[in-house]
Design an enzyme around this catalytic site. Structure first.
Site, PDB file in Angstrom:
ATOM      1  N   ASP A 110       8.460   6.927 -22.780  1.00  0.00           N
ATOM      2  CA  ASP A 110       9.055   5.776 -22.093  1.00  0.00           C
ATOM      3  C   ASP A 110       9.478   4.803 -23.189  1.00  0.00           C
ATOM      4  OD1 ASP A 110       9.636   3.429 -20.769  1.00  0.00           O
ATOM      5  OD2 ASP A 110       7.703   3.254 -19.745  1.00  0.00           O
TER       6      ASP A 110
ATOM      7  N   LYS B 161      16.308  -3.991 -20.765  1.00  0.00           N
ATOM      8  CA  LYS B 161      15.774  -4.638 -21.964  1.00  0.00           C
ATOM      9  C   LYS B 161      16.753  -4.580 -23.136  1.00  0.00           C
ATOM     10  CE  LYS B 161      11.668  -4.376 -19.649  1.00  0.00           C
ATOM     11  NZ  LYS B 161      10.992  -3.359 -18.836  1.00  0.00           N
TER      12      LYS B 161
ATOM     13  N   TRP C  54       2.371  -0.159 -18.314  1.00  0.00           N
ATOM     14  CA  TRP C  54       3.374   0.853 -17.922  1.00  0.00           C
ATOM     15  C   TRP C  54       2.817   2.246 -18.090  1.00  0.00           C
ATOM     16  CZ3 TRP C  54       6.325  -1.434 -14.858  1.00  0.00           C
ATOM     17  CH2 TRP C  54       6.763  -2.729 -15.094  1.00  0.00           C
TER      18      TRP C  54
HETATM   19  C1  LIG Z   1      10.137  -2.809 -17.965  1.00  0.00           C
HETATM   20  C2  LIG Z   1       9.432  -1.554 -18.258  1.00  0.00           C
HETATM   21  C3  LIG Z   1       9.226  -0.570 -17.278  1.00  0.00           C
HETATM   22  C4  LIG Z   1       9.613  -0.764 -15.834  1.00  0.00           C
HETATM   23  O1  LIG Z   1      10.961  -0.605 -15.674  1.00  0.00           O
HETATM   24  P1  LIG Z   1      11.614  -0.639 -14.200  1.00  0.00           P
HETATM   25  O2  LIG Z   1      13.029  -0.310 -14.533  1.00  0.00           O
HETATM   26  O3  LIG Z   1      11.409  -2.017 -13.671  1.00  0.00           O
HETATM   27  O4  LIG Z   1      10.956   0.389 -13.370  1.00  0.00           O
HETATM   28  C5  LIG Z   1       8.607   0.602 -17.658  1.00  0.00           C
HETATM   29  N1  LIG Z   1       8.209   0.804 -18.918  1.00  0.00           N
HETATM   30  C6  LIG Z   1       8.387  -0.113 -19.888  1.00  0.00           C
HETATM   31  C7  LIG Z   1       7.930   0.166 -21.276  1.00  0.00           C
HETATM   32  C8  LIG Z   1       9.000  -1.327 -19.582  1.00  0.00           C
HETATM   33  O5  LIG Z   1       9.176  -2.244 -20.541  1.00  0.00           O
END
Ligand SMILES: *Cc1c(COP(=O)(O)O)cnc(C)c1O
Length: 355
Positions: free
Chosen positions: A166, A190, A99
């Site tokens: 993030d 998540k 990511w």
């Molecule tokens: C799942 C995830 C993403 C991607 O998220 P989307 O909503 O599918 O764009 C980005 N960063 C992290 C840390 C993730 O776990």
């Protein structure tokens, strides 16, 4: 048979969230209409939006000067929205996983990117330390929890520049000091809600410093001005998020959740370290309390798919590891109970006995 959901995302939600969402699909707030069909401008939904924002502020102790937004486009859209709004010349990024790599790729479209450290050479199995962040960058970006590789930064970093994180896969898993950050973003799927909404916490004075024209929808200020109602927000996921947040509050908030998460992770890692069949893949000091990655010890490698099937037979769903690591990944987000983790441990012990 009881099913235990270890999927990495979309992933387990509390029964409270699922039940209340299902009820609102049938009859939302006594309106006689479904949450699926009601106007986002109705007073009932406006109340949901406001309460959800207030709950985020309460649970994360968000100080004045910050706005809470609910946007579309997933965390992946934030990879471009952050540099669009903040990157003037140069930004610093920590490369700790897939990511982070994706975020870096987008930032490069807007300016210079200084990758201050990377663990790519070790397939991202640790968090780099001792790196320096130049003073002349517009911000420093890091991924707090590396969902795929099972590493996590659980301490809010002290930096002299603007800070962006993030937190898609560990938001609400522990208390955070929001005042250290300028932007925090998290895809909901998540630890919060079904897929379709992204939580963004943004410090207002971080905005408006770039010269470039920003498309209306990609400008945080648009959404701040309209309270996340500039266009139609993802109503259902936001409603579910509110239920999850109420549930978190009932458990004692993020400090209580952190304690539970640490306990769950500790017993699972203890079993991985004890069991002769398995070994962890992440550096011990960087182990995530959300995504627990492990593989078969070399001499038992051929048992890998057998274990996935065996576990499935015991109701353990979604433990197959991401293809870039292999092996297994047990995602034990906030909604996973200790009982669920204990059930997985019992399964691992039983499989060991049989081999
Ligand atoms: C799942 C995830 C993403 C991607 O998220 P989307 O909503 O599918 O764009 C980005 N960063 C992290 C840390 C993730 O776990």
């Amino acid at each position: 048979m009881k099913k235990y959901n270890f999927y990495a995302g979309p992933s387990i939600l509390s029964q409270y969230t699922i039940k209340n969402t299902a009820d609102a699909v049938m009859d939302f707030a006594g309106t006689g209409l479904s949450i699926l069909e009601i106007s986002h401008r109705s007073k009932e939904f406006v109340a949901v939006m406001e309460e959800t924002q207030a709950m985020v502020k309460e649970l994360l102790d968000v100080p004045a000067g910050y706005e809470v937004l609910f946007l579309g486009g997933g965390a992946s859209l934030q990879f471009c929205m952050v540099p669009f709004n903040l990157l003037k010349k140069k930004a610093a990024y920590l490369e700790t996983g897939t990511w982070a790599v994706n975020a870096i790729k987008e930032a490069k479209l807007f300016g210079e990117v200084d990758v201050v450290a990377s663990s790519k050479e070790a397939n991202f199995n640790y968090i780099p330390k001792g790196y320096e962040i130049p003073d002349d960058v517009d911000y420093f970006h890091f991924t707090s929890n590396n969902t795929i590789f099972g590493t996590e930064i659980r301490k809010d970093p002290d930096v002299k520049v603007r800070l962006v994180s993030d937190m898609s896969s560990d938001i609400f898993s522990r208390p955070i000091d929001v005042s250290k950050y300028d932007i925090i973003y998290a895809g909901a799927q998540k630890n919060l809600a079904p897929a379709g909404v992204t939580l963004v916490i943004v410090r207002e004075d971080a905005l408006g410093n770039v010269e470039r024209a920003i498309p209306t929808m990609l400008d945080y200020r648009t959404h701040i001005k309209k309270g996340s109602m500039f266009n139609t927000p993802p109503c259902l996921p936001i409603y579910s998020a509110l239920q999850t947040l109420k549930y978190y509050k009932s458990l004692g908030g993020v400090a209580a959740l952190e304690k539970m998460n640490e306990e769950k992770a500790a017993i699972l890692y203890d079993e991985i370290d004890r069991n002769k069949l398995f070994k962890g893949t992440a550096a011990v000091e960087d182990r995530s309390i959300m995504n627990v990655c492990f593989v078969m010890n070399d001499e038992y490698k051929e048992l890998e798919s057998e274990f996935v099937e065996f576990a499935k037979g015991k109701g353990m769903i979604g433990i197959k590891g991401h293809r870039s690591v292999g092996g297994f990944r047990a995602s034990i987000y906030n909604a996973m109970t200790k009982e669920g983790v204990e059930a997985l441990i019992a399964t691992m012990k039983e499989f060991e006995k049989a081999h």
